[in-house]
Design a protein around this motif. Structure first.
Motif, PDB file in Angstrom:
ATOM      1  N   ASN A   1      -0.133  -0.637  50.275  1.00  0.00           N
ATOM      2  CA  ASN A   1       1.088   0.125  50.543  1.00  0.00           C
ATOM      3  C   ASN A   1       1.871  -0.495  51.694  1.00  0.00           C
ATOM      4  OD1 ASN A   1       0.463   1.948  48.524  1.00  0.00           O
ATOM      5  ND2 ASN A   1      -0.348   3.493  49.911  1.00  0.00           N
ATOM      6  N   ALA A   2       1.166  -0.911  52.742  1.00  0.00           N
ATOM      7  CA  ALA A   2       1.833  -1.510  53.898  1.00  0.00           C
ATOM      8  C   ALA A   2       2.526  -2.815  53.518  1.00  0.00           C
ATOM      9  CB  ALA A   2       0.821  -1.743  55.020  1.00  0.00           C
ATOM     10  N   ARG A   3       1.862  -3.639  52.728  1.00  0.00           N
ATOM     11  CA  ARG A   3       2.485  -4.911  52.292  1.00  0.00           C
ATOM     12  C   ARG A   3       3.727  -4.650  51.448  1.00  0.00           C
ATOM     13  NH1 ARG A   3      -3.023  -6.722  51.503  1.00  0.00           N
ATOM     14  NH2 ARG A   3      -3.506  -8.201  53.141  1.00  0.00           N
ATOM     15  N   LEU A   4       3.631  -3.695  50.539  1.00  0.00           N
ATOM     16  CA  LEU A   4       4.759  -3.375  49.675  1.00  0.00           C
ATOM     17  C   LEU A   4       5.944  -2.864  50.485  1.00  0.00           C
ATOM     18  CD1 LEU A   4       5.901  -3.039  46.807  1.00  0.00           C
ATOM     19  CD2 LEU A   4       4.888  -0.758  46.788  1.00  0.00           C
ATOM     20  N   ILE A   5       5.697  -1.949  51.397  1.00  0.00           N
ATOM     21  CA  ILE A   5       6.795  -1.382  52.189  1.00  0.00           C
ATOM     22  C   ILE A   5       7.386  -2.430  53.124  1.00  0.00           C
ATOM     23  CG2 ILE A   5       7.335   0.320  53.982  1.00  0.00           C
ATOM     24  CD1 ILE A   5       5.302   2.161  52.484  1.00  0.00           C
ATOM     25  N   ALA A   6       6.549  -3.281  53.715  1.00  0.00           N
ATOM     26  CA  ALA A   6       7.062  -4.333  54.601  1.00  0.00           C
ATOM     27  C   ALA A   6       7.957  -5.313  53.847  1.00  0.00           C
ATOM     28  CB  ALA A   6       5.907  -5.071  55.268  1.00  0.00           C
ATOM     29  N   ALA A   7       7.715  -5.472  52.550  1.00  0.00           N
ATOM     30  CA  ALA A   7       8.513  -6.396  51.739  1.00  0.00           C
ATOM     31  C   ALA A   7       9.816  -5.768  51.237  1.00  0.00           C
ATOM     32  CB  ALA A   7       7.695  -6.872  50.543  1.00  0.00           C
ATOM     33  N   ALA A   8      10.026  -4.487  51.473  1.00  0.00           N
ATOM     34  CA  ALA A   8      11.191  -3.782  50.922  1.00  0.00           C
ATOM     35  C   ALA A   8      12.536  -4.439  51.255  1.00  0.00           C
ATOM     36  CB  ALA A   8      11.184  -2.313  51.358  1.00  0.00           C
ATOM     37  N   PRO A   9      12.816  -4.846  52.499  1.00  0.00           N
ATOM     38  CA  PRO A   9      14.119  -5.481  52.760  1.00  0.00           C
ATOM     39  C   PRO A   9      14.332  -6.758  51.949  1.00  0.00           C
ATOM     40  CG  PRO A   9      13.133  -4.777  54.812  1.00  0.00           C
ATOM     41  CD  PRO A   9      12.074  -4.628  53.752  1.00  0.00           C
ATOM     42  N   ASP A  10      13.274  -7.567  51.796  1.00  0.00           N
ATOM     43  CA  ASP A  10      13.403  -8.798  51.002  1.00  0.00           C
ATOM     44  C   ASP A  10      13.609  -8.476  49.524  1.00  0.00           C
ATOM     45  OD1 ASP A  10      13.081 -10.437  53.236  1.00  0.00           O
ATOM     46  OD2 ASP A  10      10.907 -10.506  52.993  1.00  0.00           O
ATOM     47  N   MET A  11      12.905  -7.473  49.018  1.00  0.00           N
ATOM     48  CA  MET A  11      13.080  -7.079  47.615  1.00  0.00           C
ATOM     49  C   MET A  11      14.488  -6.527  47.387  1.00  0.00           C
ATOM     50  SD  MET A  11       9.370  -5.537  46.464  1.00  0.00           S
ATOM     51  CE  MET A  11       9.401  -4.174  47.591  1.00  0.00           C
ATOM     52  N   TYR A  12      14.995  -5.758  48.339  1.00  0.00           N
ATOM     53  CA  TYR A  12      16.355  -5.227  48.226  1.00  0.00           C
ATOM     54  C   TYR A  12      17.362  -6.372  48.147  1.00  0.00           C
ATOM     55  CZ  TYR A  12      20.757  -3.013  49.434  1.00  0.00           C
ATOM     56  OH  TYR A  12      22.059  -2.610  49.437  1.00  0.00           O
ATOM     57  N   GLN A  13      17.217  -7.364  49.024  1.00  0.00           N
ATOM     58  CA  GLN A  13      18.145  -8.492  49.013  1.00  0.00           C
ATOM     59  C   GLN A  13      18.057  -9.261  47.701  1.00  0.00           C
ATOM     60  OE1 GLN A  13      20.544  -9.062  51.431  1.00  0.00           O
ATOM     61  NE2 GLN A  13      21.286 -10.304  49.739  1.00  0.00           N
TER      62      GLN A  13
END
Length: 70
Positions: free
Chosen positions: A48-60
């Protein structure tokens, strides 16, 4: 449009190690906490932490894909 704390974000463990709960904070030196991450197992918390930390990159990546496909 929804606004959110700009990235990049990173996964970290809080200094007090609250039962393995991870935090997500900004990578700009401000140590601004974005989220506390919980789960039922250590693996679930890590994932969960890895997924949430990647959120800004996934959004971009989604914004870039939308621009290409639009």
């Amino acid at each position: 449009m929804t606004t959110f704390t700009p990235g990049p974000w990173r996964r970290n463990k809080p200094p007090h190690e609250r039962n393995g709960i991870y935090g997500i904070d900004k990578v700009d030196g401000s140590k601004q906490l974005v989220a506390d991450i919980y789960g039922h197992t250590h693996k679930q918390i890590e994932d969960n932490a890895r997924l949430i930390a990647a959120a800004p990159d996934m959004y971009q990546a989604l914004v870039n894909a939308h621009q290409v496909l639009a």
